[in-house]
Design an enzyme around this catalytic site. Structure first.
Site, PDB file in Angstrom:
ATOM      1  N   HIS A  43      43.816 -32.838  -6.056  1.00 37.07           N
ATOM      2  CA  HIS A  43      43.067 -32.968  -7.308  1.00 37.07           C
ATOM      3  C   HIS A  43      43.539 -34.168  -8.120  1.00 37.07           C
ATOM      4  CE1 HIS A  43      42.223 -31.418 -11.552  1.00 37.07           C
ATOM      5  NE2 HIS A  43      41.041 -31.587 -11.011  1.00 37.07           N
ATOM      6  N   GLU A  70      40.430 -35.885  -4.501  1.00 43.31           N
ATOM      7  CA  GLU A  70      39.362 -35.765  -5.499  1.00 43.31           C
ATOM      8  C   GLU A  70      39.605 -36.801  -6.579  1.00 43.31           C
ATOM      9  OE1 GLU A  70      37.609 -33.799  -9.282  1.00 43.31           O
ATOM     10  OE2 GLU A  70      39.607 -34.602  -8.878  1.00 43.31           O
ATOM     11  N   ASP A  72      37.637 -38.869 -10.386  1.00 40.34           N
ATOM     12  CA  ASP A  72      36.649 -38.815 -11.467  1.00 40.34           C
ATOM     13  C   ASP A  72      36.210 -40.240 -11.770  1.00 40.34           C
ATOM     14  OD1 ASP A  72      37.105 -35.862 -12.412  1.00 40.34           O
ATOM     15  OD2 ASP A  72      39.107 -36.748 -12.305  1.00 40.34           O
ATOM     16  N   HIS A  85      39.952 -39.524 -15.625  1.00 43.43           N
ATOM     17  CA  HIS A  85      39.395 -38.195 -15.916  1.00 43.43           C
ATOM     18  C   HIS A  85      38.852 -38.056 -17.333  1.00 43.43           C
ATOM     19  CE1 HIS A  85      39.469 -34.009 -17.314  1.00 43.43           C
ATOM     20  NE2 HIS A  85      38.967 -33.766 -16.117  1.00 43.43           N
ATOM     21  N   GLU A 153      33.909 -37.127  -8.050  1.00 44.42           N
ATOM     22  CA  GLU A 153      33.216 -36.480  -9.167  1.00 44.42           C
ATOM     23  C   GLU A 153      32.646 -37.523 -10.113  1.00 44.42           C
ATOM     24  OE1 GLU A 153      35.372 -33.612 -11.586  1.00 44.42           O
ATOM     25  OE2 GLU A 153      33.794 -33.714 -13.114  1.00 44.42           O
TER      26      GLU A 153
END
Ligand code: G3P
Ligand code: CA
Length: 309
Positions: A43, A70, A72, A85, A153
């Site tokens: 993450h 993962e 952002d 993020h 994301e």
């Protein structure tokens, strides 16, 4: 583009042998995933051990043997895609010191040249001083060099009109939308159903994930545009996982569940036993160890219920 020694050596070997090192490693990695528990996703990179969403966090995941990361993605004032993020720069950079008069320090209020001046590592540890907010291009290059896979994301897409098309363009330019990447190495997710619908309509072949826990009655609608339902782990039950698996997504396969953010072994083992397909974690090594065969926390029970990655 920086190439780390191991990645460079592997790439060189592939070149000498006359075919891609990626191609060489792919079936082995996939088979390993199938043999073991849920897919483990680092993450924001391995963000318990290195500053989140930096290249160092990607490398840390690689050092731990974690294949999926993962991130952002957001957009700067001058239209560049960057990996971060929060929608402001305060928590994870030294922006308040470098630009004291620019409150509230929104990502979208700064140019890439300005963001490049920021230290994105010192807040985490002095040993990461000088780490930068990466552009998406830099991030993709590093994930590629490490032969890793990406759960991307699109963060706060309502702030960035057109970010879906722009992200897909950068992915294509970075080689991430060829058949192999689309089939094995890329998932695009968002909390916004509209954003995921846009991605799906622009590139129906790309695997997508919706972040949230829609009511079971709404899953048939979600299954028209998303391949995954990715809920906060606190909302996950065995019954919900089974319900999600009962629907087929736009590519004709059962919907998957990648749940977040789980950092302790017993919780991961329970979720694996529920049958989740993936677990997103700041401590991916802990989750891997808890959900693999023979682990004390997970044991064979975790494997018995685990879905295919
Ligand atoms: O990938 C799941 C997770 O990243 C969603 O929450 O806030 O960490 O982006 P957040
Ligand atoms: Ca995220």
């Amino acid at each position: 583009m920086q190439i780390r020694p191991l990645a460079a050596a592997t790439t060189a070997l592939g070149t000498i042998l006359g075919f891609s090192a990626l191609w060489l490693s792919a079936p082995t990695a996939h088979a390993a995933e199938l043999r073991h528990g849920p897919t483990v996703i680092a993450h924001r990179g391995a963000s318990a051990y290195a500053p989140e969403n930096t290249l160092a966090a990607v490398d840390k995941a690689d050092d731990l043997g974690i294949r999926w990361v993962e991130n952002d993605v957001q957009r700067t004032k001058d239209g560049e895609l960057v990996v971060i993020h929060d929608t402001n720069l305060k928590r994870t950079t030294d922006v308040e010191e470098v630009f004291p008069d620019r409150s509230p320090w929104k990502v979208s209020d700064f140019t890439l040249k300005e963001i490049r001046r920021l230290d994105a590592g010192s807040w985490f540890s002095p040993s990461y001083a000088g780490a930068r907010v990466p552009t998406l291009e830099q991030y993709l290059d590093r994930v590629s060099d490490n032969h890793q896979k990406l759960l991307l994301e699109i963060k706060a897409p309502e702030l960035y009109p057109g970010i879906e098309r722009q992200t897909l363009r950068e992915l294509r330019q970075g080689g991430w939308l060829d058949r192999y990447h689309v089939k094995h190495r890329l998932i695009i997710q968002a909390f916004s159903a509209d954003s995921i619908k846009t991605v799906h309509s622009l590139r129906p072949d790309v695997k997508t994930g919706f972040l949230g826990t829609p009511a079971v009655a709404d899953l048939p609608n979600y299954a028209t545009f998303t391949d995954q339902i990715n809920p906060n782990h606190k909302t996950v039950t065995r019954e919900y996982v089974a319900a999600v698996h009962g629907f087929r997504g736009p590519h004709g396969r059962p919907l998957e569940v990648f749940t977040w953010t789980v950092d302790d072994g017993p919780t991961a083992a329970r979720l694996a036993e529920y049958g989740v397909d993936g677990i997103i974690s700041n401590k991916p090594d802990v989750i891997r160890d808890a959900t693999r065969e023979g682990s004390r926390a997970g044991g064979s029970a975790a494997l018995a219920g685990a879905g295919a990655p």
